[in-house]
Scaffold this motif. Structure first.
Motif, PDB file in Angstrom:
ATOM      1  N   ALA A 140      29.482 -34.441   9.478  1.00 16.67           N
ATOM      2  CA  ALA A 140      28.994 -34.862   8.161  1.00 16.67           C
ATOM      3  C   ALA A 140      28.646 -33.639   7.325  1.00 16.67           C
ATOM      4  CB  ALA A 140      27.783 -35.778   8.310  1.00 16.67           C
ATOM      5  N   TYR A 141      28.062 -32.635   7.969  1.00 14.84           N
ATOM      6  CA  TYR A 141      27.744 -31.382   7.286  1.00 14.84           C
ATOM      7  C   TYR A 141      29.018 -30.691   6.803  1.00 14.84           C
ATOM      8  CZ  TYR A 141      26.610 -26.394   6.927  1.00 14.84           C
ATOM      9  OH  TYR A 141      26.501 -25.083   6.510  1.00 14.84           O
ATOM     10  N   GLY A 162      30.057 -27.912   4.098  1.00 14.60           N
ATOM     11  CA  GLY A 162      29.299 -26.951   4.885  1.00 14.60           C
ATOM     12  C   GLY A 162      30.168 -25.830   5.428  1.00 14.60           C
ATOM     13  N   ASP A 163      29.566 -24.658   5.549  1.00 18.25           N
ATOM     14  CA  ASP A 163      30.268 -23.469   6.011  1.00 18.25           C
ATOM     15  C   ASP A 163      30.406 -23.490   7.532  1.00 18.25           C
ATOM     16  OD1 ASP A 163      31.255 -20.642   5.542  1.00 18.25           O
ATOM     17  OD2 ASP A 163      29.572 -20.251   6.889  1.00 18.25           O
ATOM     18  N   TYR A 215      21.549 -29.268   7.650  1.00 13.61           N
ATOM     19  CA  TYR A 215      20.968 -29.571   6.332  1.00 13.61           C
ATOM     20  C   TYR A 215      21.730 -28.802   5.273  1.00 13.61           C
ATOM     21  CZ  TYR A 215      17.184 -30.180   2.850  1.00 13.61           C
ATOM     22  OH  TYR A 215      16.437 -30.506   1.752  1.00 13.61           O
ATOM     23  N   LYS A 216      21.968 -29.451   4.138  1.00 11.79           N
ATOM     24  CA  LYS A 216      22.634 -28.774   3.013  1.00 11.79           C
ATOM     25  C   LYS A 216      22.155 -29.417   1.715  1.00 11.79           C
ATOM     26  CE  LYS A 216      27.199 -27.272   1.340  1.00 11.79           C
ATOM     27  NZ  LYS A 216      26.752 -25.883   1.110  1.00 11.79           N
ATOM     28  N   ARG A 217      21.056 -28.915   1.215  1.00  9.91           N
ATOM     29  CA  ARG A 217      20.411 -29.530   0.053  1.00  9.91           C
ATOM     30  C   ARG A 217      21.292 -29.478  -1.191  1.00  9.91           C
ATOM     31  NH1 ARG A 217      19.228 -32.140  -3.311  1.00  9.91           N
ATOM     32  NH2 ARG A 217      17.227 -32.606  -4.318  1.00  9.91           N
ATOM     33  N   PHE A 259      21.038 -34.628   3.469  1.00  8.28           N
ATOM     34  CA  PHE A 259      19.644 -34.563   3.872  1.00  8.28           C
ATOM     35  C   PHE A 259      19.479 -34.584   5.391  1.00  8.28           C
ATOM     36  CE2 PHE A 259      19.514 -35.805  -0.522  1.00  8.28           C
ATOM     37  CZ  PHE A 259      18.458 -35.051  -1.011  1.00  8.28           C
ATOM     38  N   GLY A 260      20.533 -34.180   6.038  1.00 11.93           N
ATOM     39  CA  GLY A 260      20.399 -33.765   7.400  1.00 11.93           C
ATOM     40  C   GLY A 260      20.585 -34.770   8.513  1.00 11.93           C
ATOM     41  N   GLY A 261      20.559 -34.207   9.678  1.00 12.09           N
ATOM     42  CA  GLY A 261      20.505 -34.951  10.910  1.00 12.09           C
ATOM     43  C   GLY A 261      19.053 -35.141  11.303  1.00 12.09           C
ATOM     44  N   HIS A 262      18.774 -36.238  11.992  1.00  8.81           N
ATOM     45  CA  HIS A 262      17.402 -36.560  12.395  1.00  8.81           C
ATOM     46  C   HIS A 262      17.396 -36.975  13.861  1.00  8.81           C
ATOM     47  CE1 HIS A 262      15.566 -36.423   8.343  1.00  8.81           C
ATOM     48  NE2 HIS A 262      16.837 -36.582   7.999  1.00  8.81           N
ATOM     49  N   GLY A 263      16.446 -36.434  14.609  1.00 10.12           N
ATOM     50  CA  GLY A 263      16.433 -36.624  16.051  1.00 10.12           C
ATOM     51  C   GLY A 263      15.775 -37.904  16.526  1.00 10.12           C
ATOM     52  N   ILE A 264      14.942 -38.527  15.689  1.00  9.79           N
ATOM     53  CA  ILE A 264      14.269 -39.759  16.089  1.00  9.79           C
ATOM     54  C   ILE A 264      15.157 -40.944  15.753  1.00  9.79           C
ATOM     55  CG2 ILE A 264      12.189 -41.166  15.857  1.00  9.79           C
ATOM     56  CD1 ILE A 264      11.766 -38.365  17.112  1.00  9.79           C
ATOM     57  N   VAL A 265      15.461 -41.759  16.734  1.00  9.81           N
ATOM     58  CA  VAL A 265      16.424 -42.855  16.561  1.00  9.81           C
ATOM     59  C   VAL A 265      15.977 -43.796  15.436  1.00  9.81           C
ATOM     60  CG1 VAL A 265      17.489 -44.862  17.651  1.00  9.81           C
ATOM     61  CG2 VAL A 265      17.184 -42.748  18.951  1.00  9.81           C
TER      62      VAL A 265
END
Length: 399
Positions: free
Chosen positions: A131-132, A137-138, A164-166, A171-177
């Protein structure tokens, strides 16, 4: 990339001159032809019909072009190669901690990006590398982040789960399901409040589909008609648990009850593009919709999961043979003579070199300075001090 591909020349026939018969005019030599860059529209039917819940589905006829199909092929092949390389780096202990790979699911990231703009927002769970990359994303920053280096997209402090790439509204990946779902609805609230005319794609897996916070957020989004698309990436296994063992109703696109839904072949990049374009138009006028992407991951849930204890190798091989998203696009390109099989192989070779070069450069990046441990945690000038375990020696004063 097309310029980097070996080009094939169309041979020009020659006709021997006769002493009695005037020679035919020699045909003008044809230009060297390589991978097509045409933007002429063609229409392709999606692999299977869309299944819908309280909404009329979009047309199965998707419009595309040679240029778009070749960009799909290249982008998905790059993602596939990057994830396979991440597997090797993890096994070499250059990537530590959690690492969740996306190979097999590339059509979701690429098709979604093709239907929207960078002004629209995307938020997802921890399977976030591709997704990044889809958000522009680079590649070096991606591998640097995976290896915890300073030049990573989150300065080496997020790792695999927190890309993350504002500047691209990623708005990123998140570790909490499931925790990213309410956050995504909050982003959509801001978009509506500011009258931006943009939308948020709020991704989660089938393993998070039973989370209570998802339904709480969806209820609020429906009440306020927020421009949010909830995208369930259903790869059929929540960690090692098959969907039928975890969900009484695995028809996730119907889970919204009062919220419309679509089931999409998530292994068909054109179907994903068609559905996401439809969903964006829908939510700007009517509020939320659920898209269930029927997809599949080839790796296990994470690198600690061999992925073969709860499913058979024949199952994985069957999906690769019949539904692989890259091979589907390859067949379309060859069927329309937009490139030769050799040209596509050459493109894949160039991609491999690009990924290898990015890894080499990422390895040169230093580890974050120890002081970075305290940045982005507290507000500036909070006056806190960090002590050693004996509470006697001040190690650092926080900014």
């Amino acid at each position: 990339m097309a310029a980097a591909i070996l080009r094939r020349l169309t041979p020009t026939p020659t006709t021997a001159a006769s002493p009695r018969v005037a020679p035919r005019p020699r045909p003008l030599p044809l230009l060297a032809r390589g991978v097509s860059d045409s933007t002429d529209a063609i229409t392709v039917e999606t692999s299977v019909p869309f299944m819908s819940h309280i909404v009329d589905p979009p047309s199965r006829s998707a419009t595309t072009s040679a240029r778009e199909l070749l960009s799909f092929f290249r982008d998905m092949a790059l993602m596939r190669r990057a994830e396979i390389s991440a597997d090797s780096l993890y096994k070499a202990k250059l990537i530590r901690g959690f690492c969740h790979l996306y190979d097999g699911q590339e059509a979701v990231a690429v098709g979604m990006e093709a239907a929207i703009t960078r002004a629209d927002a995307i938020i997802t769970a921890y399977r976030d590398h591709c997704a990044y990359l889809a958000r522009g994303g680079d590649l070096v920053a991606a591998f640097a982040e995976l290896m915890g280096r300073r030049d990573g997209c989150s300065r080496g402090k997020g790792g695999s789960m927190h890309f993350y790439k504002r500047d691209a509204n990623f708005f990123g990946g998140h570790g909490i399901v499931g925790a990213q779902v309410p956050l995504g609805c909050g982003i959509a609230f801001a978009q509506k409040y500011r009258k931006e005319g943009t939308v948020t794609f709020d991704l989660y897996g089938d393993g998070a589909a039973n989370q209570g916070q998802l339904f709480e957020a969806l209820n609020m989004a429906a009440l306020w008609k927020l421009p949010v698309i909830l995208v369930c990436e259903n790869n059929h296994y929540g960690m090692g648990t098959a969907e039928w063992r975890a969900s009484k109703s695995p028809a996730y696109y119907k889970r919204g009850d009062y919220v419309p839904g679509l089931k999409v072949d998530g292994m068909d990049v054109l179907a994903v593009k068609q559905a996401c374009k439809f969903a964006k138009d829908h939510v700007l006028e009517n509020g939320p919709i659920i898209l269930e992407m029927d997809t599949y991951r080839y790796h296990g849930h994470s690198m600690s999961d061999p992925g073969s204890t709860y499913r058979t190798r024949d199952e994985i091989a069957g999906i690769r043979q019949e539904r692989d998203p890259i091979e589907r696009v390859r067949k379309l390109i060859l069927a329309h003579d937009f490139a030769t099989a050799q040209e596509l192989k050459d493109m894949e070779k160039e991609i491999r070199k690009q990924v290898d070069a990015a890894i080499a450069k990422a390895k040169e990046s230093p580890m974050p300075d120890p002081s970075e441990l305290f940045t982005n945690v507290y507000v500036n000038d909070c006056g806190l001090e960090s002590f050693g375990v004996d509470r006697k020696v001040v190690r650092t004063v926080l900014p």
